[in-house]
Design a protein around this motif. Structure first.
Motif, PDB file in Angstrom:
ATOM      1  N   UNK A  94       0.840  -1.194   0.000  1.00  0.00           N
ATOM      2  CA  UNK A  94       0.000   0.000   0.000  1.00  0.00           C
ATOM      3  C   UNK A  94       0.878   1.247   0.000  1.00  0.00           C
ATOM      4  N   UNK A  95       0.533   2.264  -0.791  1.00  0.00           N
ATOM      5  CA  UNK A  95       1.339   3.490  -0.803  1.00  0.00           C
ATOM      6  C   UNK A  95       1.266   4.213   0.534  1.00  0.00           C
ATOM      7  N   UNK A  96       2.386   4.799   0.944  1.00  0.00           N
ATOM      8  CA  UNK A  96       2.400   5.589   2.181  1.00  0.00           C
ATOM      9  C   UNK A  96       2.132   7.051   1.887  1.00  0.00           C
ATOM     10  N   UNK A  97       2.635   7.556   0.760  1.00  0.00           N
ATOM     11  CA  UNK A  97       2.473   8.952   0.403  1.00  0.00           C
ATOM     12  C   UNK A  97       1.416   9.100  -0.672  1.00  0.00           C
ATOM     13  N   UNK A  98       0.680  10.213  -0.600  1.00  0.00           N
ATOM     14  CA  UNK A  98      -0.351  10.464  -1.603  1.00  0.00           C
ATOM     15  C   UNK A  98      -0.128  11.840  -2.217  1.00  0.00           C
ATOM     16  N   UNK A  99      -0.103  11.924  -3.556  1.00  0.00           N
ATOM     17  CA  UNK A  99       0.097  13.225  -4.201  1.00  0.00           C
ATOM     18  C   UNK A  99      -1.207  13.993  -4.327  1.00  0.00           C
ATOM     19  N   UNK A 100      -1.193  15.259  -3.884  1.00  0.00           N
ATOM     20  CA  UNK A 100      -2.312  16.131  -4.179  1.00  0.00           C
ATOM     21  C   UNK A 100      -2.270  16.553  -5.635  1.00  0.00           C
ATOM     22  N   UNK A 101      -3.261  17.329  -6.055  1.00  0.00           N
ATOM     23  CA  UNK A 101      -3.317  17.778  -7.449  1.00  0.00           C
ATOM     24  C   UNK A 101      -2.027  18.480  -7.900  1.00  0.00           C
ATOM     25  N   UNK A 102      -1.368  19.302  -7.045  1.00  0.00           N
ATOM     26  CA  UNK A 102      -0.139  19.953  -7.507  1.00  0.00           C
ATOM     27  C   UNK A 102       0.945  18.979  -7.941  1.00  0.00           C
ATOM     28  N   UNK A 103       1.155  17.931  -7.166  1.00  0.00           N
ATOM     29  CA  UNK A 103       2.198  16.972  -7.533  1.00  0.00           C
ATOM     30  C   UNK A 103       1.796  16.145  -8.755  1.00  0.00           C
ATOM     31  N   UNK A 104       0.516  15.848  -8.887  1.00  0.00           N
ATOM     32  CA  UNK A 104       0.056  15.121 -10.074  1.00  0.00           C
ATOM     33  C   UNK A 104       0.204  15.991 -11.313  1.00  0.00           C
ATOM     34  N   UNK A 105      -0.205  17.254 -11.234  1.00  0.00           N
ATOM     35  CA  UNK A 105      -0.070  18.157 -12.379  1.00  0.00           C
ATOM     36  C   UNK A 105       1.399  18.351 -12.744  1.00  0.00           C
ATOM     37  N   UNK A 106       2.269  18.418 -11.748  1.00  0.00           N
ATOM     38  CA  UNK A 106       3.702  18.572 -12.025  1.00  0.00           C
ATOM     39  C   UNK A 106       4.251  17.390 -12.819  1.00  0.00           C
ATOM     40  N   UNK A 107       3.738  16.205 -12.539  1.00  0.00           N
ATOM     41  CA  UNK A 107       4.178  15.022 -13.284  1.00  0.00           C
ATOM     42  C   UNK A 107       3.773  15.089 -14.753  1.00  0.00           C
ATOM     43  N   UNK A 108       2.693  15.800 -15.044  1.00  0.00           N
ATOM     44  CA  UNK A 108       2.153  15.841 -16.398  1.00  0.00           C
ATOM     45  C   UNK A 108       2.784  16.930 -17.265  1.00  0.00           C
ATOM     46  N   UNK A 109       3.577  17.807 -16.671  1.00  0.00           N
ATOM     47  CA  UNK A 109       4.125  18.937 -17.412  1.00  0.00           C
ATOM     48  C   UNK A 109       5.074  18.507 -18.519  1.00  0.00           C
ATOM     49  N   UNK A 110       4.918  19.126 -19.679  1.00  0.00           N
ATOM     50  CA  UNK A 110       5.904  19.042 -20.748  1.00  0.00           C
ATOM     51  C   UNK A 110       6.811  20.271 -20.646  1.00  0.00           C
ATOM     52  N   UNK A 111       7.928  20.310 -21.356  1.00  0.00           N
ATOM     53  CA  UNK A 111       8.819  21.478 -21.253  1.00  0.00           C
ATOM     54  C   UNK A 111       8.130  22.802 -21.556  1.00  0.00           C
ATOM     55  N   UNK A 112       7.127  22.800 -22.416  1.00  0.00           N
ATOM     56  CA  UNK A 112       6.466  24.045 -22.814  1.00  0.00           C
ATOM     57  C   UNK A 112       5.332  24.450 -21.878  1.00  0.00           C
ATOM     58  N   UNK A 113       4.991  23.636 -20.891  1.00  0.00           N
ATOM     59  CA  UNK A 113       3.849  23.906 -20.025  1.00  0.00           C
ATOM     60  C   UNK A 113       4.253  24.671 -18.768  1.00  0.00           C
ATOM     61  N   UNK A 114       3.252  25.301 -18.109  1.00  0.00           N
ATOM     62  CA  UNK A 114       3.463  26.079 -16.888  1.00  0.00           C
ATOM     63  C   UNK A 114       2.522  25.567 -15.800  1.00  0.00           C
ATOM     64  N   UNK A 115       2.985  25.619 -14.549  1.00  0.00           N
ATOM     65  CA  UNK A 115       2.160  25.239 -13.408  1.00  0.00           C
ATOM     66  C   UNK A 115       2.210  26.360 -12.372  1.00  0.00           C
ATOM     67  N   UNK A 116       1.020  26.877 -12.006  1.00  0.00           N
ATOM     68  CA  UNK A 116       0.908  27.978 -11.050  1.00  0.00           C
ATOM     69  C   UNK A 116      -0.052  27.543  -9.944  1.00  0.00           C
ATOM     70  N   UNK A 117       0.424  27.590  -8.700  1.00  0.00           N
ATOM     71  CA  UNK A 117      -0.326  27.079  -7.560  1.00  0.00           C
ATOM     72  C   UNK A 117      -0.636  28.194  -6.568  1.00  0.00           C
ATOM     73  N   UNK A 118      -1.740  28.022  -5.853  1.00  0.00           N
ATOM     74  CA  UNK A 118      -2.121  28.997  -4.834  1.00  0.00           C
ATOM     75  C   UNK A 118      -2.675  28.272  -3.619  1.00  0.00           C
ATOM     76  N   UNK A 119      -2.232  28.702  -2.435  1.00  0.00           N
ATOM     77  CA  UNK A 119      -2.770  28.173  -1.188  1.00  0.00           C
ATOM     78  C   UNK A 119      -2.676  29.265  -0.128  1.00  0.00           C
ATOM     79  N   UNK A 120      -3.820  29.673   0.409  1.00  0.00           N
ATOM     80  CA  UNK A 120      -3.860  30.791   1.354  1.00  0.00           C
ATOM     81  C   UNK A 120      -3.482  30.385   2.772  1.00  0.00           C
ATOM     82  N   UNK A 121      -3.797  29.170   3.178  1.00  0.00           N
ATOM     83  CA  UNK A 121      -3.543  28.735   4.552  1.00  0.00           C
ATOM     84  C   UNK A 121      -2.036  28.819   4.838  1.00  0.00           C
ATOM     85  N   UNK A 122      -1.605  29.602   5.849  1.00  0.00           N
ATOM     86  CA  UNK A 122      -0.173  29.859   6.032  1.00  0.00           C
ATOM     87  C   UNK A 122       0.666  28.617   6.307  1.00  0.00           C
TER      88      UNK A 122
END
Length: 280
Positions: A94-122
């Motif tokens: 069973x996996x111990x770590x789980x990727x949220x959407x940011x880590x999943x989207x980062x895996x999908x990036x091609x060299x020409x793509x951009x990833x911009x994330x926002x999280x307000x909770x300090x």
């Protein structure tokens, strides 16, 4: 309803959401032109399923662990995305770590793509920055709805905005509706994905009626109901609104949805997962 990511990491809603996000981005990547991927409520980015918060609910047992136990090849890309944050191979464990959407989207990036994330909770944004170290993602700490509009139109002609709030505030749905209306005026051709929990069918029907009044033409509604009838006071499932989904994605959706329904159906329930156009 408080749906802070860390308490629910890897549950059935995450399996559906992340499986569909992967399929959506892959469909958009059939074209070589750049994509800008934006996550307005990014959370921590990476979660320890054995940690205190996820362990308190134990919801991964009915989500990611079921997906890993199901051999259906249609869930293969989702399983691979989870394995990638667990040193690439869980070795059948069973996996111990789980990727949220940011880590999943980062895996999908091609060299020409951009990833911009926002999280307000300090606290969460500090954890997010740590989780995204070594990736090309830009991380912001702003009001999510102000950030959503400020990022439009995206820096590349094509893009995806993912809106995944915790639904802590009573006016969350009203803010989403108002911001989506403004966002569509600024960026009518863009792809927007809005996640939401399902409590009961009557509440959800009222919200869909409000969204229909926005007059957005290509507005897909995917809903995953875990139980065969509403369970009062309980979490009943989750859904995604998807504005402007690409044709390749919507055409390939039915078998993926059936694979997800079968993998995630609670014992004694068949469950239901549907995809319907909101304005048909």
């Amino acid at each position: 309803m408080n749906y802070r990511h860390s308490f629910h990491a890897g549950n059935s809603a995450d399996v559906v959401k992340h499986s569909l996000l992967i399929a959506l981005v892959r469909a958009l990547q059939h074209k070589q032109s750049a994509l800008t991927l934006i996550d307005t409520h990014a959370g921590c980015g990476l979660y320890d399923l054995a940690g205190e918060e996820a362990g308190r609910t134990g919801e991964a047992a009915q989500g990611v662990l079921r997906a890993f136990a199901d051999p259906n090849p249609l869930l293969g890309e989702y399983r691979a995305a989870v394995e990638a944050v667990n040193d690439g191979d869980t070795g059948g464990a069973a996996p111990r770590l789980y990727p949220g959407s940011p880590r999943i989207l980062a895996q999908l990036l091609r060299p020409q793509d951009f990833l911009i994330l926002n999280e307000k909770h300090p606290q969460d944004v500090d954890t997010l920055r740590s989780a995204m170290r070594g990736t090309s993602a830009a991380v912001h700490a702003r009001d999510a709805y102000e950030f959503w509009l400020a990022m439009l139109p995206t820096r590349s002609p094509r893009g995806v905005v993912v809106v995944d709030p915790p639904y802590e505030q009573t006016d969350e749905r009203a803010r989403i509706t108002a911001t989506l209306a403004a966002a569509h005026r600024k960026w009518a051709h863009g792809v927007t994905v809005i996640w939401y929990p399902l409590k009961d069918r009557a509440t959800q029907s009222r919200w869909k009626q409000q969204l229909r009044r926005l007059g957005i033409p290509k507005f897909l509604c995917v809903e995953h109901w875990l139980y065969d009838s509403d369970q009062p006071g309980s979490y009943n499932g989750a859904g995604l609104f998807i504005v402007n989904p690409p044709y390749a994605f919507s055409q390939a959706l039915p078998p993926l949805l059936e694979a997800l329904r079968a993998a995630l159906a609670p014992e004694g329930h068949r469950g239901e997962i549907t995809a319907d156009w909101l304005n048909d």
